[in-house]
Design an enzyme around this catalytic site. Structure first.
Site, mmCIF file in Angstrom:
data_model
loop_
_atom_site.group_PDB
_atom_site.id
_atom_site.type_symbol
_atom_site.label_atom_id
_atom_site.label_comp_id
_atom_site.label_asym_id
_atom_site.label_seq_id
_atom_site.Cartn_x
_atom_site.Cartn_y
_atom_site.Cartn_z
ATOM 1 N N LYS A 49 0.830 -1.215 0.000
ATOM 2 C CA LYS A 49 0.000 0.000 0.000
ATOM 3 C C LYS A 49 0.860 1.260 0.000
ATOM 4 O O LYS A 49 0.629 2.188 -0.765
ATOM 5 C CB LYS A 49 -0.919 0.000 1.224
ATOM 6 C CG LYS A 49 -1.714 1.283 1.375
ATOM 7 C CD LYS A 49 -2.279 1.476 2.762
ATOM 8 C CE LYS A 49 -1.255 1.763 3.813
ATOM 9 N NZ LYS A 49 -1.400 2.956 4.627
ATOM 10 N N ASN A 50 1.860 1.294 0.869
ATOM 11 C CA ASN A 50 2.613 2.543 1.013
ATOM 12 C C ASN A 50 3.555 2.812 -0.160
ATOM 13 O O ASN A 50 3.942 3.951 -0.394
ATOM 14 C CB ASN A 50 3.357 2.575 2.358
ATOM 15 C CG ASN A 50 2.373 2.759 3.507
ATOM 16 O OD1 ASN A 50 1.217 3.156 3.282
ATOM 17 N ND2 ASN A 50 2.798 2.453 4.717
ATOM 18 N N CYS A 144 -3.252 13.010 13.295
ATOM 19 C CA CYS A 144 -4.051 11.817 13.031
ATOM 20 C C CYS A 144 -4.009 10.920 14.243
ATOM 21 O O CYS A 144 -3.429 11.270 15.258
ATOM 22 C CB CYS A 144 -3.572 11.095 11.791
ATOM 23 S SG CYS A 144 -2.106 10.160 12.078
ATOM 24 N N ARG A 149 1.887 14.635 12.966
ATOM 25 C CA ARG A 149 2.565 14.221 11.737
ATOM 26 C C ARG A 149 3.052 15.474 10.996
ATOM 27 O O ARG A 149 2.472 15.881 9.995
ATOM 28 C CB ARG A 149 1.621 13.396 10.838
ATOM 29 C CG ARG A 149 0.863 12.272 11.514
ATOM 30 C CD ARG A 149 1.499 10.929 11.451
ATOM 31 N NE ARG A 149 1.833 10.362 10.192
ATOM 32 C CZ ARG A 149 1.120 9.463 9.523
ATOM 33 N NH1 ARG A 149 -0.037 9.074 9.982
ATOM 34 N NH2 ARG A 149 1.569 8.943 8.398
ATOM 35 N N ASP A 332 4.802 0.149 11.981
ATOM 36 C CA ASP A 332 3.523 -0.380 11.483
ATOM 37 C C ASP A 332 3.276 -1.825 11.933
ATOM 38 O O ASP A 332 2.215 -2.383 11.657
ATOM 39 C CB ASP A 332 3.446 -0.285 9.953
ATOM 40 C CG ASP A 332 3.353 1.159 9.478
ATOM 41 O OD1 ASP A 332 3.088 2.052 10.306
ATOM 42 O OD2 ASP A 332 3.546 1.393 8.275
ATOM 43 N N ARG A 424 -8.648 0.470 5.055
ATOM 44 C CA ARG A 424 -7.785 1.434 4.352
ATOM 45 C C ARG A 424 -6.564 0.743 3.764
ATOM 46 O O ARG A 424 -6.001 1.196 2.788
ATOM 47 C CB ARG A 424 -7.255 2.480 5.339
ATOM 48 C CG ARG A 424 -8.274 3.429 5.860
ATOM 49 C CD ARG A 424 -7.622 4.384 6.807
ATOM 50 N NE ARG A 424 -6.795 5.292 6.019
ATOM 51 C CZ ARG A 424 -6.586 6.554 6.319
ATOM 52 N NH1 ARG A 424 -7.126 7.072 7.394
ATOM 53 N NH2 ARG A 424 -5.831 7.302 5.560
HETATM 54 C C1 EPZ Z 1 4.831 6.525 6.413
HETATM 55 O O1 EPZ Z 1 4.244 7.658 7.022
HETATM 56 C C2 EPZ Z 1 3.743 5.485 6.309
HETATM 57 N N1 EPZ Z 1 2.663 6.031 5.517
HETATM 58 C C3 EPZ Z 1 3.251 5.087 7.696
HETATM 59 O O2 EPZ Z 1 2.345 4.023 7.527
HETATM 60 C C4 EPZ Z 1 4.426 4.602 8.523
HETATM 61 O O3 EPZ Z 1 3.980 4.382 9.851
HETATM 62 C C5 EPZ Z 1 5.540 5.644 8.529
HETATM 63 O O4 EPZ Z 1 5.909 6.000 7.177
HETATM 64 C C6 EPZ Z 1 6.806 5.171 9.239
HETATM 65 O O5 EPZ Z 1 7.305 4.030 8.595
HETATM 66 C C7 EPZ Z 1 2.738 6.020 4.206
HETATM 67 O O6 EPZ Z 1 3.695 5.557 3.614
HETATM 68 C C8 EPZ Z 1 1.575 6.544 3.468
HETATM 69 P P1 EPZ Z 1 7.463 9.472 8.308
HETATM 70 P P2 EPZ Z 1 5.018 9.047 6.987
HETATM 71 O O7 EPZ Z 1 7.506 10.769 7.580
HETATM 72 O O8 EPZ Z 1 5.761 9.143 5.712
HETATM 73 C C9 EPZ Z 1 8.527 12.655 11.752
HETATM 74 C C10 EPZ Z 1 0.394 2.797 7.868
HETATM 75 O O9 EPZ Z 1 -0.136 2.269 8.870
HETATM 76 N N2 EPZ Z 1 8.454 13.684 10.688
HETATM 77 O O10 EPZ Z 1 8.469 8.446 7.992
HETATM 78 O O11 EPZ Z 1 4.038 10.118 7.306
HETATM 79 C C11 EPZ Z 1 7.180 12.036 12.059
HETATM 80 O O12 EPZ Z 1 6.450 12.821 12.973
HETATM 81 C C12 EPZ Z 1 0.983 4.187 7.946
HETATM 82 O O13 EPZ Z 1 0.443 2.234 6.759
HETATM 83 C C13 EPZ Z 1 8.830 14.979 10.958
HETATM 84 O O14 EPZ Z 1 9.207 15.325 12.094
HETATM 85 O O15 EPZ Z 1 6.025 8.856 8.194
HETATM 86 C C14 EPZ Z 1 7.590 10.684 12.604
HETATM 87 O O16 EPZ Z 1 7.941 10.839 13.960
HETATM 88 C C15 EPZ Z 1 0.708 4.867 9.237
HETATM 89 N N3 EPZ Z 1 8.774 15.904 9.949
HETATM 90 C C16 EPZ Z 1 8.833 10.339 11.810
HETATM 91 O O17 EPZ Z 1 9.298 11.582 11.271
HETATM 92 C C17 EPZ Z 1 8.396 15.582 8.688
HETATM 93 O O18 EPZ Z 1 8.374 16.462 7.809
HETATM 94 C C18 EPZ Z 1 8.618 9.354 10.666
HETATM 95 O O19 EPZ Z 1 7.535 9.779 9.865
HETATM 96 C C19 EPZ Z 1 8.020 14.260 8.407
HETATM 97 C C20 EPZ Z 1 8.056 13.318 9.438
#
Ligand code: EPZ
Length: 457
Positions: A49-50, A144, A149, A332, A424
């Protein structure tokens, strides 16, 4: 629409009313589960999915036709495709998992809030539209269910490439005359920011270097997809990704990698139910951190080229785990391992280091008899002998799936509300579980619940 009205207990005005009902999900549907059956057999894993979310968005970066195979038929991918259609992208579903995309007639660069509300990953259209048209307006995603996020790293990356980024009336507006390659150091390892900046940089002038990049399999898949369209990306899968800008991208045919998290969910479902499950159509390398933890708690794990078999014939033991970016243990998979450790002998500790609010499901699990204390980002788990069925609610996608596997091992009947979250990201979840011998149905009415109770005895 007789058939749907009867099945769902609701009258639809027309076909589009029915489709939007399906896409938005409904609070009416529940899973009813009678626990106790070990899961046994084989299950076929779908496309990731991702990875699909980023790749579908990236497909708009050429005017030529792109064919994408192994797209999971889940709510998130379907909503993203709706968002793409809303700006003029033509999408044809060739079969359930293959889509043909043509973005030569995009007539709008604004992605409305409605889509962002339904699916955060619509923000990949920001990088894709900025990269192709040098302009995009996408509603700002909010918080969320799993915590804050922020998207500061996405914005930092776009600005480093020379784009102006401002937030007005709830929209992120980004535009520039020219994108120029740059050296970008990510302050946190972010999957989303790495992929969004990669898309924005792919047709920039000169070279972009992303340091401290995310290394997840879906980051590599997006890079492979863009390279198959003529991009020049090297280093994806390491923490330094180098992107040399090209003038334009062309059409391609591409198959998405298997879903690491769907596979991991079935592997833990095998462990929790003391089963014997072979997950097929996977890349075992992507599952190493998951297999390692299953081995540690006493399961047998056998790998072959594209399958992994998990056998749980001995009592499960305890372990400690901390979620980390890839190749660490995925956030995840955190709820699924916590549910499993809740039934394992001894005391286990699970530390969530990626999202600050990802233990909300523990209250629901406690209602099923778990003994888990959450302190900040740590769960201290004292294994109990069994869970007991209860009426519970899925707080988010992965936690919802984890609660389903708790229900599969519990004494008696569990009902799970808000399964729209689970749908989802998991295609035919209950059907795949039924194929492994689980007693689970998707029900919408009291009558269906009565039927389920009669069936499971
Ligand atoms: C992706 O979310 C996935 N979603 C999430 O899967 C997954 O949990 C996550 O990566 C971590 O592996 C999709 O791919 C659509 P991140 P993403 O940016 O990209 C911080 C599921 O269940 N951060 O890697 O939004 C953030 O707060 C979903 O399938 C910043 O500080 O995650 C977090 O602590 C839920 N600033 C960490 O980085 C930013 O600009 C990692 O988030 C971006 C992120």
């Amino acid at each position: 629409m007789d058939f749907t009205a009867q099945k769902i207990g609701r009258v639809f005005f027309d076909y589009s009313d029915y489709i939007s009902f399906i896409i938005q999900g409904t609070t009416m549907e529940q899973y009813a589960i009678k626990g106790g059956n070990p899961l046994v057999g084989e299950v076929e894993i779908g496309g990731a999915k991702n990875a699909a979310l980023a790749i579908l968005a990236a497909a708009i970066m050429t005017d030529e036709t792109v064919v994408i195979e192994n797209v999971p038929d889940v709510r998130d991918t379907n909503v993203l495709m709706q968002a793409m259609e809303s700006i003029g992208v033509i999408i044809q579903r060739i079969d359930r998992h293959t889509v043909k995309i043509n973005a030569s007639q995009i007539n709008d660069l604004i992605i409305e809030d409605d889509y962002i509300k339904k699916i955060r990953a619509s923000y990949y259209l920001l990088g894709a539209l900025l990269g192709k048209y040098r302009k995009a307006e996408v509603a700002l995603p909010g918080g969320c269910n799993i915590g804050l996020r922020p998207i500061d790293q996405h914005i930092k990356g776009f600005r480093a490439l020379g784009a102006d980024v401002r937030i007005e009336h709830g929209l992120i507006i980004t535009e520039t005359k020219q994108l120029r390659g740059n050296h970008i150091y990510m302050d946190v390892v972010s999957v989303g920011a790495t992929m969004n900046v990669m898309m924005a940089a792919v047709m920039a002038d000169g070279q972009t270097v992303i340091e401290n990049a995310a290394k997840e399999p879906h980051v590599v898949d997006l890079a492979n997809f863009l390279n198959s369209m003529g991009a020049n990306i090297k280093g994806a899968g390491t923490d330094v990704v180098k992107i040399r800008g090209v003038a334009k991208l062309h059409g391609t045919e591409y198959g998405i990698i298997p879903d690491q998290i769907e596979a991991g969910t079935f592997m833990f479902a095998a462990a929790v139910t003391k089963g014997d499950v072979t997950v097929k159509n996977v890349i075992p390398k992507h599952l190493e951190s998951i297999s390692a933890k299953l081995l540690e708690i006493g399961c047998e794990v056998e790998e072959s080229d594209d399958a992994v078999r998990v056998v749980a014939s001995k009592p499960l033991g305890h372990t400690h785990v901390k979620t980390l970016p890839y190749p660490g243990f995925p956030t995840d998979m955190q709820p699924q391992i916590t549910v499993t450790l809740g039934l394992s002998a001894g005391t286990s500790i699970v530390t969530e280091s990626i999202f600050e609010n990802r233990f909300k499901y523990v209250d629901e699990l406690t209602r099923m008899g778990a003994n888990i204390k959450v302190e900040g980002n740590t769960a201290i788990i004292d294994g109990v002998g069994k869970y007991t069925g209860a009426s519970i609610t899925a707080p988010d996608l992965r936690a919802g799936a984890a609660l389903v596997i708790a229900g599969l091992s519990a004494d008696g009947i569990t009902t799970i509300d808000d399964i729209k979250y689970i749908e989802r990201g998991y295609e035919d979840f209950h059907l795949k579980l039924q194929g492994l011998g689980a007693q689970i149905d998707r029900i919408a009415t009291d009558r269906e619940m009565q039927k389920f109770k009669l069936k499971v005895g």
